[in-house]
Write a protein that holds these residues in place. Structure first.
Motif, PDB file in Angstrom:
ATOM      1  N   GLN A 161       0.831  -1.197   0.000  1.00  0.00           N
ATOM      2  CA  GLN A 161       0.000   0.000   0.000  1.00  0.00           C
ATOM      3  C   GLN A 161       0.874   1.258   0.000  1.00  0.00           C
ATOM      4  OE1 GLN A 161      -2.634  -0.406   3.386  1.00  0.00           O
ATOM      5  NE2 GLN A 161      -4.105  -1.612   2.210  1.00  0.00           N
ATOM      6  N   ILE A 162       0.698   2.061  -1.039  1.00  0.00           N
ATOM      7  CA  ILE A 162       1.487   3.278  -1.208  1.00  0.00           C
ATOM      8  C   ILE A 162       0.568   4.490  -1.148  1.00  0.00           C
ATOM      9  CG2 ILE A 162       3.186   4.485  -2.625  1.00  0.00           C
ATOM     10  CD1 ILE A 162       4.089   1.700  -1.789  1.00  0.00           C
ATOM     11  N   GLY A 163       0.875   5.425  -0.295  1.00  0.00           N
ATOM     12  CA  GLY A 163       0.102   6.659  -0.206  1.00  0.00           C
ATOM     13  C   GLY A 163       0.848   7.801  -0.885  1.00  0.00           C
ATOM     14  N   ARG A 164       0.095   8.729  -1.456  1.00  0.00           N
ATOM     15  CA  ARG A 164       0.708   9.887  -2.119  1.00  0.00           C
ATOM     16  C   ARG A 164      -0.063  11.139  -1.722  1.00  0.00           C
ATOM     17  NH1 ARG A 164      -0.126  12.396  -7.170  1.00  0.00           N
ATOM     18  NH2 ARG A 164       1.740  13.364  -8.085  1.00  0.00           N
ATOM     19  N   THR A 165       0.661  12.155  -1.257  1.00  0.00           N
ATOM     20  CA  THR A 165       0.035  13.380  -0.771  1.00  0.00           C
ATOM     21  C   THR A 165       0.633  14.594  -1.469  1.00  0.00           C
ATOM     22  OG1 THR A 165      -0.278  12.396   1.424  1.00  0.00           O
ATOM     23  CG2 THR A 165      -0.467  14.786   1.266  1.00  0.00           C
ATOM     24  N   LYS A 166      -0.224  15.469  -1.973  1.00  0.00           N
ATOM     25  CA  LYS A 166       0.230  16.740  -2.529  1.00  0.00           C
ATOM     26  C   LYS A 166       0.307  17.739  -1.378  1.00  0.00           C
ATOM     27  CE  LYS A 166      -0.994  18.325  -6.432  1.00  0.00           C
ATOM     28  NZ  LYS A 166      -1.756  18.914  -7.580  1.00  0.00           N
ATOM     29  N   THR A 167       1.449  18.384  -1.233  1.00  0.00           N
ATOM     30  CA  THR A 167       1.631  19.295  -0.105  1.00  0.00           C
ATOM     31  C   THR A 167       1.195  20.732  -0.405  1.00  0.00           C
ATOM     32  OG1 THR A 167       3.925  19.559  -0.799  1.00  0.00           O
ATOM     33  CG2 THR A 167       3.484  17.969   0.952  1.00  0.00           C
ATOM     34  N   ASP A 168       0.822  21.010  -1.650  1.00  0.00           N
ATOM     35  CA  ASP A 168       0.305  22.338  -2.021  1.00  0.00           C
ATOM     36  C   ASP A 168       1.269  23.466  -1.655  1.00  0.00           C
ATOM     37  OD1 ASP A 168      -2.088  21.315  -3.072  1.00  0.00           O
ATOM     38  OD2 ASP A 168      -2.996  21.239  -1.086  1.00  0.00           O
ATOM     39  N   LEU A 169       2.522  23.293  -1.989  1.00  0.00           N
ATOM     40  CA  LEU A 169       3.489  24.362  -1.816  1.00  0.00           C
ATOM     41  C   LEU A 169       3.264  25.429  -2.892  1.00  0.00           C
ATOM     42  CD1 LEU A 169       6.723  22.282  -1.131  1.00  0.00           C
ATOM     43  CD2 LEU A 169       5.274  23.431   0.534  1.00  0.00           C
ATOM     44  N   PRO A 170       3.793  26.636  -2.704  1.00  0.00           N
ATOM     45  CA  PRO A 170       3.626  27.685  -3.725  1.00  0.00           C
ATOM     46  C   PRO A 170       4.127  27.217  -5.092  1.00  0.00           C
ATOM     47  CG  PRO A 170       4.502  28.621  -1.716  1.00  0.00           C
ATOM     48  CD  PRO A 170       4.511  27.133  -1.524  1.00  0.00           C
ATOM     49  N   GLU A 171       3.536  27.740  -6.145  1.00  0.00           N
ATOM     50  CA  GLU A 171       3.925  27.360  -7.505  1.00  0.00           C
ATOM     51  C   GLU A 171       5.395  27.665  -7.767  1.00  0.00           C
ATOM     52  OE1 GLU A 171       1.471  29.064 -10.463  1.00  0.00           O
ATOM     53  OE2 GLU A 171      -0.366  28.060  -9.791  1.00  0.00           O
ATOM     54  N   LYS A 172       5.995  26.843  -8.611  1.00  0.00           N
ATOM     55  CA  LYS A 172       7.391  26.984  -9.025  1.00  0.00           C
ATOM     56  C   LYS A 172       8.352  26.915  -7.837  1.00  0.00           C
ATOM     57  CE  LYS A 172       6.275  29.616 -13.181  1.00  0.00           C
ATOM     58  NZ  LYS A 172       6.512  30.851 -13.963  1.00  0.00           N
ATOM     59  N   THR A 173       7.979  26.114  -6.853  1.00  0.00           N
ATOM     60  CA  THR A 173       8.861  25.865  -5.711  1.00  0.00           C
ATOM     61  C   THR A 173       9.519  24.502  -5.884  1.00  0.00           C
ATOM     62  OG1 THR A 173       7.491  27.187  -4.202  1.00  0.00           O
ATOM     63  CG2 THR A 173       8.982  25.585  -3.209  1.00  0.00           C
ATOM     64  N   GLU A 174      10.855  24.503  -5.875  1.00  0.00           N
ATOM     65  CA  GLU A 174      11.600  23.248  -6.001  1.00  0.00           C
ATOM     66  C   GLU A 174      12.197  22.900  -4.640  1.00  0.00           C
ATOM     67  OE1 GLU A 174      15.382  21.293  -8.419  1.00  0.00           O
ATOM     68  OE2 GLU A 174      14.739  23.331  -8.867  1.00  0.00           O
ATOM     69  N   VAL A 175      11.904  21.698  -4.161  1.00  0.00           N
ATOM     70  CA  VAL A 175      12.382  21.287  -2.842  1.00  0.00           C
ATOM     71  C   VAL A 175      13.399  20.157  -2.965  1.00  0.00           C
ATOM     72  CG1 VAL A 175      10.276  22.029  -1.683  1.00  0.00           C
ATOM     73  CG2 VAL A 175      10.433  19.698  -2.542  1.00  0.00           C
ATOM     74  N   GLU A 176      14.289  20.074  -1.971  1.00  0.00           N
ATOM     75  CA  GLU A 176      15.341  19.061  -2.087  1.00  0.00           C
ATOM     76  C   GLU A 176      15.839  18.551  -0.741  1.00  0.00           C
ATOM     77  OE1 GLU A 176      19.583  18.975  -4.209  1.00  0.00           O
ATOM     78  OE2 GLU A 176      17.981  19.558  -5.564  1.00  0.00           O
ATOM     79  N   GLY A 177      15.051  18.688   0.289  1.00  0.00           N
ATOM     80  CA  GLY A 177      15.487  18.179   1.579  1.00  0.00           C
ATOM     81  C   GLY A 177      14.295  17.807   2.440  1.00  0.00           C
ATOM     82  N   LEU A 178      14.365  16.639   3.082  1.00  0.00           N
ATOM     83  CA  LEU A 178      13.277  16.178   3.941  1.00  0.00           C
ATOM     84  C   LEU A 178      13.848  15.748   5.288  1.00  0.00           C
ATOM     85  CD1 LEU A 178      10.189  15.551   3.987  1.00  0.00           C
ATOM     86  CD2 LEU A 178      10.792  13.199   3.407  1.00  0.00           C
ATOM     87  N   GLY A 179      13.262  16.288   6.364  1.00  0.00           N
ATOM     88  CA  GLY A 179      13.675  15.919   7.713  1.00  0.00           C
ATOM     89  C   GLY A 179      12.452  15.721   8.587  1.00  0.00           C
ATOM     90  N   TYR A 180      12.672  15.506   9.868  1.00  0.00           N
ATOM     91  CA  TYR A 180      11.552  15.323  10.796  1.00  0.00           C
ATOM     92  C   TYR A 180      11.916  15.934  12.136  1.00  0.00           C
ATOM     93  CZ  TYR A 180       8.147  13.109  13.903  1.00  0.00           C
ATOM     94  OH  TYR A 180       7.158  12.888  14.840  1.00  0.00           O
ATOM     95  N   ASP A 181      11.003  16.743  12.660  1.00  0.00           N
ATOM     96  CA  ASP A 181      11.199  17.359  13.968  1.00  0.00           C
ATOM     97  C   ASP A 181      10.279  16.664  14.969  1.00  0.00           C
ATOM     98  OD1 ASP A 181      11.419  18.937  16.219  1.00  0.00           O
ATOM     99  OD2 ASP A 181      11.584  20.797  15.076  1.00  0.00           O
ATOM    100  N   PRO A 182      10.834  15.842  15.873  1.00  0.00           N
ATOM    101  CA  PRO A 182       9.991  15.103  16.824  1.00  0.00           C
ATOM    102  C   PRO A 182       9.274  16.005  17.826  1.00  0.00           C
ATOM    103  CG  PRO A 182      12.316  14.835  17.360  1.00  0.00           C
ATOM    104  CD  PRO A 182      12.266  15.532  16.046  1.00  0.00           C
TER     105      PRO A 182
END
Length: 277
Positions: A127-148
């Motif tokens: 089971q694979i889930g996919r979520t659109k985060t609705d960031l501003p248009e033309k935004t390129e992201v390249e890092g993912l972290g987690y703040d507990p």
């Protein structure tokens, strides 16, 4: 007798209006010097990666002696065994895309696409889930972290327009909502000796002991450490001979640091740095 009265008057005067000067907490005006708890020129381990991870773009801590890695062209998560120095297993979660970050949280794997989409699955699950985060248009992201502390994923912007540029967004796992968490401005970067033009984050991770945010930049080859309140606490350039193309960053629970670099024509690799309290 006169001397006693004069002494009492002087004592009362010293305890009076001058106390107003301490209304503002000292911590707001003077921060203690920051000492980096790592020797970035002396990795304790250097793990050479197989050809599948030549274009490694993100990594996260999985379990003892194992890291999860993703490369930027294929929807596959690889389990890299640091003790054996090889891939132990892998999990496919789709087809092709531009995958730039990965995080393992609460027994689930999250993979970030450069457009901000998040893929979610449990290891060995179909089971694979996919979520659109609705960031501003033309935004390129390249890092993912987690703040507990906030229980939010952190999404670092590599390139954006307006207020999205140089920002870190967060994704609330409970409410599935996006927030603009923190943003650095050009003046802050210049004051820390950072060229704003080369500040393009390629990775982000939260230190498990101190809670500081460690932001990796590949273009400028630099490690930037900030507080949650968008204050730059420390910045250090990375040796280009040691960090050919730094793209991923994560921590072990004890604070040991891992930084992954793409091959840049050669094999990809991961460097480990021991945490020194």
């Amino acid at each position: 007798m006169n001397r006693l009265i004069i002494g009492l008057l002087l004592l009362l005067a010293s305890c009076g209006p001058s106390s107003k000067k301490t209304d503002k907490p000292e911590a707001e005006t003077l921060e203690a010097p920051f000492k980096l708890p790592y020797e970035l020129g002396k990795p304790v381990e250097n793990y050479t990666l197989p050809k599948e991870l030549k274009e490694i773009s993100g990594l996260t801590y999985f379990k003892d002696d194992k890291l999860l890695c993703v490369q930027d062209e294929e929807a596959v998560v690889y389990v890299f065994d640091t003790k054996k120095g090889k891939i132990a297993s892998d999990y496919g979660f789709g087809g092709y895309g531009d995958f730039e970050g990965i995080e393992y949280v609460n027994d689930e794997v999250y993979v970030l696409e450069s457009n901000g989409n998040l893929f979610r699955f449990k290891p060995e699950s179909t089971q694979i889930g996919r979520t659109k985060t609705d960031l501003p248009e033309k935004t390129e992201v390249e890092g993912l972290g987690y703040d507990p502390k906030t229980k939010r994923l952190l999404i670092a912007v590599k390139q954006g327009k307006g207020s999205a540029d140089k920002a870190v967004y967060s994704f609330d796992l409970l409410n599935k909502a996006v927030f603009r968490d923190m943003s650095l401005n050009d003046e802050q970067l210049k004051a820390a000796g950072i060229d704003p033009e080369t500040y393009k984050p390629s990775g982000i991770a939260v230190h498990p002991v101190t809670g500081d945010w460690y932001i990796l930049t590949s273009a400028g080859k630099r490690l930037v450490i900030t507080s949650r309140q968008a204050k730059i606490k420390y910045s250090e350039p990375l040796d280009p001979k040691l960090f050919r193309q730094p793209e991923g960053i994560c921590f072990a629970p004890n604070g040991d640091l891992y930084i992954a670099s793409e091959g840049d024509g050669k094999k990809g690799y991961i460097l480990k740095f021991a945490y020194s309290r």
